[in-house]
Design an enzyme around this catalytic site. Structure first.
Site, PDB file in Angstrom:
ATOM      1  N   ASP A  13      28.614 -39.941  62.973  1.00 32.06           N
ATOM      2  CA  ASP A  13      27.630 -40.948  62.555  1.00 32.06           C
ATOM      3  C   ASP A  13      27.722 -42.222  63.393  1.00 32.06           C
ATOM      4  O   ASP A  13      27.843 -43.330  62.848  1.00 32.06           O
ATOM      5  CB  ASP A  13      27.826 -41.301  61.076  1.00 32.06           C
ATOM      6  CG  ASP A  13      27.898 -40.070  60.192  1.00 32.06           C
ATOM      7  OD1 ASP A  13      27.053 -39.186  60.369  1.00 32.06           O
ATOM      8  OD2 ASP A  13      28.792 -39.984  59.351  1.00 32.06           O
ATOM      9  N   GLU A 177      18.171 -39.527  56.448  1.00 31.93           N
ATOM     10  CA  GLU A 177      19.354 -40.374  56.261  1.00 31.93           C
ATOM     11  C   GLU A 177      19.575 -41.191  57.526  1.00 31.93           C
ATOM     12  O   GLU A 177      18.763 -41.183  58.444  1.00 31.93           O
ATOM     13  CB  GLU A 177      20.573 -39.491  55.970  1.00 31.93           C
ATOM     14  CG  GLU A 177      20.810 -38.415  57.011  1.00 31.93           C
ATOM     15  CD  GLU A 177      21.861 -37.406  56.594  1.00 31.93           C
ATOM     16  OE1 GLU A 177      22.628 -37.694  55.662  1.00 31.93           O
ATOM     17  OE2 GLU A 177      21.913 -36.322  57.203  1.00 31.93           O
TER      18      GLU A 177
END
Length: 510
Positions: A13, A177
């Site tokens: 991420d 997301e």
């Protein structure tokens, strides 16, 4: 030219910014602490670890492993001389780590308590107002396709408004997301992944107002490449005006590895990668021209001789760090104490004092020389691999003397404290207190252990094991000292060094 992946390591991420000619990147780390690693680069390709944004988490829960919880996808921004790192704890809320010095100490504060708010990204608008866009965790609140926006105070200490939905991707972008909010040439852009980690795609929202309405477009997907689900990351503009996008690819057993893509604009829309199959959507590149010229100066440290007065940045614990886990001062190496687990069985999956490192290559060897200064039966010093199926090889003190012990474990409940079963797979009598232990990780995603009394001639012990990922992370290399009978002891393993060597194609050899 550079080649992708730029880092074959689990920096999950990622988000990236540029300050002057320096680039800074953060990544998630879940239950492994210190957390949220901060990396630095001058060319977006060669990176070095410089810090962590979170030393420990202020909840008793994280004094034990909390698999799949902890620090999820962060974002980093630089505003008015301060580095802000927004960090979601999916069970506790949104936290902000801040510092004027990326090499210094970060202060951690709670922005907002909430369950299920994840992947926050701050934005300071031209009128002085500040905002945060964020997503939701389906595992915590049953939502996985919506992005909301809230106003926050410019100093990032509190939320000032109720969430307003700015995108609902239930049909268009399921499992949306990782939003990152930017402003460029009169538009607000939100770059985000959709469709899930394994097979998803990279999307963008565009609007003239920060509250929308937003238009939607897919701007990068796997296409004809072997880069599955090119997933969330960060957009950055280089000093020469070129655009770049840093993102991850999930390779499962070894986690989420990093790719760098060229980016441009076409009719007001971002385009990432290169057109390869005529569908008008970018696909990841295998290689491209370097963003900046010059010799590479940085690398991620792996090996360690433990001669400093503090632990190397390549190391993390499986829970909040505690001073009583280890000692460095005045020793010929790192002492890891043979601790009991005061909460449950003394299994590796349950061990807060497991000392871990991210593999930096798909094939490598890890070798240590360790002396076991055992005080009680059950004292053990070991090396191993942490994942949903795991193993470790150690030297252990029994009532009859020393033995080499190979343990295997299988995780039956993967989240939070979880559950695992372990068994003693193989033993070998050993008449000394010092041994060389080696772990060989192979390109075929298997690994095997070996031992030596002299550091020259090694003997394999046990079979090859399949590599397995951990919860939301790739497999971890580890050192671990413990009392396997789960009793109190003042014993310890003294690790003289760790040598980690990347291997080329094929199996690593003894």
């Amino acid at each position: 030219m550079y080649q992708n992946p730029i880092l074959y390591a689990d920096y999950s991420d990622p988000d990236v910014i540029r300050v002057g000619e320096d680039y800074y990147m953060v990544a998630s780390s879940f239950t492994y602490l210190p957390g949220v690693p901060l990396l630095h680069s001058r060319d977006l390709v060669h990176w070095e670890m410089i810090n962590y944004c979170v030393r420990s988490l202020p909840f008793e829960k994280y004094d034990r492993p909390s698999h799949g919880s902890g620090t999820w996808a962060p974002s980093i921004r630089y505003h008015e001389g301060i580095f802000y790192v927004f960090i979601p704890l999916p069970d506790e809320g949104i936290y902000v780590a801040s510092s004027k010095d990326p090499y210094g100490e970060f202060t951690l504060c709670c922005l907002h308590e909430a369950k299920g708010w994840i992947d926050p990204c701050p934005f300071w608008d031209e009128d002085g107002k500040a905002y945060m866009v964020f997503a939701y965790a389906n595992s915590r609140c049953g939502i996985k396709h919506r992005l909301d926006l809230v106003e926050i105070d410019p100093e990032c200490t509190k939320v000032l408004s109720e969430p307003i939905a700015i995108f609902d991707g239930e049909q268009l972008g399921p499992t949306t997301e990782g939003p990152k909010l930017y402003q460029y040439q009169g538009y607000y852009y939100i770059l985000m992944p959709s469709g899930g980690v394994a097979t998803g795609w990279q999307s963008v929202l565009r609007a003239k107002s920060i509250y929308g309405p937003y238009e939607y477009r897919i701007i990068m997907h796997q296409g004809n490449t072997d880069v599955n689900g090119p997933h969330q990351g960060g957009w950055v503009i280089a000093p020469d005006g070129r655009h770049w996008f840093l993102h991850f690819q999930d390779v499962h057993e070894l986690g989420r590895i990093l790719h760098l893509q060229p980016m441009c604009f076409n009719n007001g829309w971002p385009f990432i990668g290169v057109e390869q199959n005529g569908d008008g959507i970018g696909e990841p590149v295998k290689e491209w021209r370097l963003p900046a010229k010059g010799e590479p100066r940085y690398q991620i440290k792996k090996s360690d001789d433990f001669t400093g007065d503090s632990l190397g940045l390549q190391w993390q614990w499986q829970a909040n760090p505690k001073d009583f886990y280890y000692s460095l001062a005045g020793h010929s190496g790192l002492r890891l104490f043979c601790l009991a687990n005061d909460k449950r069985e003394n299994l590796l999956w349950y061990a807060p004092n497991a000392f871990t490192q991210i593999p930096q290559h798909p094939a490598c060897s890890m070798t240590t020389k360790v002396r076991l200064l055992g005080k009680e039966a059950g004292d053990m010093a070991s090396i191993g691999v942490i994942g949903h199926a795991y193993a470790y090889l150690g030297i252990q003190l029994t009532k009859k003397g020393h033995v080499l012990c190979l343990y295997t474990g299988a995780v039956t409940e993967k989240n939070l404290e979880g559950k695992a079963i372990e068994e003693l797979s193989k033993t070998c009598s050993y008449d000394m207190d010092t041994v060389y232990l080696r772990l060989e990780l192979y390109h075929n995603k298997t690994y095997r252990f070996a031992w030596s009394s002299d550091g020259i001639r090694y003997t394999f012990m046990g079979k090859e094991f399949p590599l397995r990922r951990a919860t939301w992370t790739g497999a971890k290399l580890c050192l671990w000292s413990a009392n396997k009978e789960n009793g109190s002891s003042e014993g310890y393993g003294e690790y003289e060094f760790i040598h980690i060597e990347d291997r080329g194609n094929g199996k690593a050899g003894l």
